[in-house]
Design a protein around this motif. Structure first.
Motif, short mmCIF file in Angstrom:
data_model
loop_
_atom_site.label_atom_id
_atom_site.label_comp_id
_atom_site.label_asym_id
_atom_site.label_seq_id
_atom_site.Cartn_x
_atom_site.Cartn_y
_atom_site.Cartn_z
N CYS A 26 0.57 2.46 7.30
CA CYS A 26 1.02 1.51 8.33
C CYS A 26 -0.20 0.83 8.95
CB CYS A 26 1.82 2.25 9.39
SG CYS A 26 0.92 3.63 10.11
N TYR A 27 0.04 -0.04 9.94
CA TYR A 27 -1.07 -0.70 10.63
C TYR A 27 -1.98 0.39 11.19
CZ TYR A 27 2.47 -4.43 10.69
OH TYR A 27 3.42 -5.33 10.35
N ASN A 70 3.83 -12.02 -3.51
CA ASN A 70 3.57 -10.62 -3.84
C ASN A 70 4.78 -9.72 -3.59
OD1 ASN A 70 1.03 -11.09 -4.85
ND2 ASN A 70 0.02 -10.84 -2.86
N SER A 123 0.83 -1.20 0.00
CA SER A 123 0.00 0.00 0.00
C SER A 123 0.87 1.26 0.00
CB SER A 123 -0.93 -0.01 1.22
OG SER A 123 -2.01 0.85 1.02
C1 LIG Z 1 1.23 -14.40 6.04
C2 LIG Z 1 0.37 -13.55 5.15
C3 LIG Z 1 -0.06 -14.04 3.92
C4 LIG Z 1 -0.84 -13.26 3.08
N1 LIG Z 1 -1.21 -13.74 1.85
C5 LIG Z 1 -1.89 -12.95 1.00
C6 LIG Z 1 -2.19 -13.39 -0.32
O1 LIG Z 1 -1.87 -14.49 -0.72
N2 LIG Z 1 -2.85 -12.53 -1.16
C7 LIG Z 1 -3.23 -11.28 -0.75
O2 LIG Z 1 -3.79 -10.53 -1.54
N3 LIG Z 1 -2.97 -10.86 0.50
C8 LIG Z 1 -2.30 -11.65 1.38
N4 LIG Z 1 -2.00 -11.19 2.63
C9 LIG Z 1 -2.52 -9.89 3.07
C10 LIG Z 1 -1.48 -8.76 3.04
O3 LIG Z 1 -1.68 -8.07 4.23
C11 LIG Z 1 -1.68 -7.87 1.82
O4 LIG Z 1 -1.57 -8.62 0.64
C12 LIG Z 1 -0.64 -6.75 1.66
O5 LIG Z 1 0.65 -7.26 1.60
C13 LIG Z 1 -0.78 -5.69 2.74
O6 LIG Z 1 -0.06 -4.57 2.35
P1 LIG Z 1 -0.13 -3.25 3.20
O7 LIG Z 1 0.83 -2.31 2.62
O8 LIG Z 1 -1.55 -2.83 3.33
O9 LIG Z 1 0.31 -3.66 4.69
P2 LIG Z 1 1.70 -4.21 5.22
O10 LIG Z 1 2.27 -5.18 4.30
O11 LIG Z 1 1.43 -4.64 6.62
O12 LIG Z 1 2.66 -2.94 5.22
C14 LIG Z 1 2.61 -1.94 6.21
C15 LIG Z 1 4.02 -1.59 6.59
O13 LIG Z 1 4.00 -0.47 7.49
C16 LIG Z 1 4.96 -0.72 8.48
N5 LIG Z 1 4.75 0.10 9.66
C17 LIG Z 1 3.86 -0.09 10.66
N6 LIG Z 1 4.00 0.87 11.58
C18 LIG Z 1 5.01 1.66 11.17
C19 LIG Z 1 5.63 2.81 11.73
N7 LIG Z 1 5.21 3.35 12.87
N8 LIG Z 1 6.68 3.36 11.06
C20 LIG Z 1 7.11 2.84 9.88
N9 LIG Z 1 6.53 1.75 9.32
C21 LIG Z 1 5.49 1.18 9.96
C22 LIG Z 1 4.75 -2.20 8.75
O14 LIG Z 1 5.75 -2.75 9.55
C23 LIG Z 1 4.71 -2.73 7.35
O15 LIG Z 1 5.99 -2.97 6.86
C24 LIG Z 1 -1.22 -11.96 3.50
C25 LIG Z 1 -0.81 -11.48 4.75
C26 LIG Z 1 -0.02 -12.26 5.57
C27 LIG Z 1 0.41 -11.72 6.91
#
Ligand SMILES: Cc1cc2nc3c(=O)[nH]c(=O)nc-3n(C[C@H](O)[C@H](O)[C@H](O)COP(=O)(O)OP(=O)(O)OC[C@H]3O[C@@H](n4cnc5c(N)ncnc54)[C@H](O)[C@@H]3O)c2cc1C
Length: 592
Positions: A394-395, A308, A69
């Motif tokens: 982030c989360y 991914n 994201s």
């Molecule tokens: C084990 C697993 C398997 C999955 N498999 C699939 C799948 O097959 N297909 C699918 O579509 N989705 C899957 N997912 C869902 C996955 O969450 C999403 O695909 C996607 O990777 C999420 O991206 P994101 O950027 O929203 O969140 P995240 O990947 O969680 O990225 C957020 C980032 O922000 C960082 N962050 C948090 N707080 C802070 C801070 N204070 N300062 C700096 N950085 C911070 C986090 O550490 C993280 O690195 C899976 C998830 C998991 C855990």
């Protein structure tokens, strides 16, 4: 304490040329230390981080979180406002990609590529124009997977879905050639079980009563509910799967309930005791055979060798061209990225790793301010940069701890957003003769910490060849969905209990568990843990799948606040990479 001003270029030590996190093994995922500062902020309310260095770095956009994201937000921002716009992405981990994490295991000079989290693009053709354009622009050719995924692999090698019952829980180590559920149905090409329900129930190491109950479940399904057709949909979306097992089918055998609880593994975001009947059926839980967990018209094949992370890397390559060789997502599969390129002062997009953001605040009033200060901790030192806008990718439940001026109602809504813990362990095996011998493509393992073990997805692309013969090295994937001790306890309580238990374990505990698991499951003649296992990477995601919050809280929580907007797949309560991209697009649009 007032920040001192410093020109940025030489303040932060550049990453060494040898810095290459995908090859690290041991405890990974949210690796030890990655959450230390965030937890100090959230739990201990820490606010004094020592002297803060005000970097002379001004950005059009600062992105908090370098997952799919956050990377997409940077991409969309430049797409919308121009490639000359300056963007800084900050992430607390030692690698970019967030859950989309690449794992590498090298055996006798042969590097096998796997994934430590976000795995497959699920039904990408339905993702909508914005996401499809992004994928195309970063060089992801969705049609390529039709040939890259070797759908005959499992058939050729006679690999199917089995169940491993371990001695500790079920009294004997036994492999039965039946999965007792539909969870494995998403693995394209996996061979179907040949045992009948009667044979499968008979072979399970359960008491006679347990076998009878198991057979009742296997023969069960919606028809036994005796609910009028027009009321069925409502009924199965409001009634608990475990109540159905216990009350409708009369199951009380602990072995059968255990098999059922873990029968949907990570499709369930925890145990199936948290699910309604309809959701359990959709996730492949025991007792609704035969159903496809995944819609067969939309094959589950859109999987890079590194999952991914392949998408995350393609996004990074698009924005920081010098990071590695290759012109599209396929060509970078084997490219060893140069992490030292990520944060060069000459980049328009910079990615700064090992940097936990602890405070994000408008300079002046949120309604009129054009500047936001962002404080972060890198190597235990505090820094501040300035952005004209900030996307919090982030989360989401962490945001109220970082953005102190948020409206109270919004902060309260964000605090309610929750995530389920999850663990993907990758194991570098020197050969897979033992897996082949008993025909394991995927094993359900209801007695073990890792409730699923599977051969990796058979994908070859960009010069990378999936393991060819059982004598060759490979990666096996072990999936753990930790649950609370009490069946049926509320989801949030179970997640919290399981999360802390998971984090208390040391690597040696995991290694011992995996040693016992594989040694009990695989034939001794062909498998020796010390001889055949080269490396183990335990990807622990204490904050894994987005689970959302009650009622309307997810929508309330993600509202823009001045020059600060909110992305991450948490902001849609959907654990999905494509949704993570969509949320990035929304957050960028909201910034104007
Ligand atoms: C084990 C697993 C398997 C999955 N498999 C699939 C799948 O097959 N297909 C699918 O579509 N989705 C899957 N997912 C869902 C996955 O969450 C999403 O695909 C996607 O990777 C999420 O991206 P994101 O950027 O929203 O969140 P995240 O990947 O969680 O990225 C957020 C980032 O922000 C960082 N962050 C948090 N707080 C802070 C801070 N204070 N300062 C700096 N950085 C911070 C986090 O550490 C993280 O690195 C899976 C998830 C998991 C855990």
């Amino acid at each position: 304490m007032l920040p001192s001003e410093v020109h940025g270029a030489n303040v932060l030590a550049a990453l060494e040329p040898s810095y290459y996190p995908p090859s690290r093994s041991g405890l990974r995922g949210s690796h030890p230390g990655s959450n230390t500062h965030a937890h100090s902020r959230a739990f201990d309310k820490k606010s004094d981080w020592g002297p803060t260095t005000q970097l002379k770095e001004e950005y059009d956009l600062v992105v908090v979180g370098g997952g799919i994201s956050g990377l997409s937000a940077a991409y969309f921002y430049q797409k919308q406002h121009g490639r000359d716009k300056k963007v800084l992405i900050l992430d607390n981990h030692d690698d970019f990609g967030g859950h989309a994490k690449r794992n590498e295991h090298t055996m006798d000079g042969d590097t096998r590529i796997g994934y430590g989290g976000s795995q497959t693009l699920v039904n990408p053709h339905s993702a909508g124009k914005t996401v499809l354009n992004l994928l195309k622009d970063i060089g992801v050719d969705l049609d390529r997977f039709k040939t890259a995924y070797d759908v005959d692999f499992f058939k050729r090698n006679k690999l199917g879905a089995v169940t491993y019952f371990n001695k500790k829980t079920f009294g004997e180590d036994k492999v039965v050639k039946h999965p007792y559920c539909n969870y494995p149905n998403y693995v394209e090409g996996l061979q179907a079980a040949k045992l009948s329900n009667e044979e499968a129930a008979q072979q399970a190491p359960l008491s006679e009563k347990g076998k009878q109950q198991l057979l009742r479940v296997l023969k069960g399904g919606l028809h036994v509910l005796k609910v009028p057709k027009e009321e069925l949909r409502k009924y199965i979306s409001t009634h608990s799967y475990f109540d159905y097992l216990k009350n409708t089918l009369g199951v009380d055998d602990p072995g059968v309930l255990r098999m059922a609880r873990y029968s949907a593994a990570d499709w369930a975001s925890g145990g199936t005791d948290l699910l309604r009947i309809g959701a359990a059926k959709g996730a492949g839980a025991m007792g609704f055979a035969p159903v496809a967990v995944y819609d067969e018209d939309h094959p589950y094949i859109h999987h890079f060798p590194d999952g991914n992370a392949g998408v995350a890397r393609a996004l990074v390559k698009k924005m920081i061209a010098n990071v590695g060789k290759g012109n599209n997502a396929e060509e970078i599969v084997l490219s060893k990225f140069k992490y030292a390129e990520l944060d060069k002062s000459s980049n328009r997009v910079r990615i700064r790793l090992n940097s936990t953001v602890v405070k994000v605040q408008h300079r002046g009033d949120a309604d009129t301010s054009r500047e936001v200060s962002v404080n972060y901790i890198n190597d235990n030192k505090s820094y501040q940069v300035t952005g004209q806008g900030v996307v919090m990718a982030c989360y989401n439940m962490m945001i109220p701890h970082i953005v102190p001026d948020l409206p109270k109602e919004q902060a309260a809504a964000l605090r309610l957003q929750t995530k389920s813990p999850l663990q993907y362990t990758t194991v570098g095996l020197k050969n897979w003769r033992a897996m082949k011998e008993i025909g394991i493509g995927l094993a359900m393992c209801p007695g073990n910490m890792h409730q699923v073990v599977l051969m990796d997805f058979p994908v070859s692309m960009g010069g990378y060849e999936f393991t060819k013969t059982p004598n060759d090295p490979c990666i096996i994937q072990m999936i753990s969905c930790p649950t609370g001790d009490t069946i049926g306890a509320p989801a949030v309580e179970q997640f919290s209990e399981a999360r802390y238990r998971m984090l208390e374990l040391k690597f040696k505990d995991y290694e011992q568990e995996i040693r016992e698991h594989l040694s009990g499951m695989l034939p001794k003649r062909l498998f020796d843990f010390d001889r055949d296992v080269e490396s183990i990477t335990v990807n622990r995601w204490a904050h894994g799948y987005s689970y959302g919050g009650p009622g309307d809280s997810t929508r309330k929580g993600r509202q823009p606040f001045g020059r600060i907007t909110i992305a991450n797949c948490d902001s849609a309560a959907s654990a999905d990479a494509l949704v993570a991209m969509k949320m990035a697009w929304r957050a960028v649009k909201e910034l104007g």
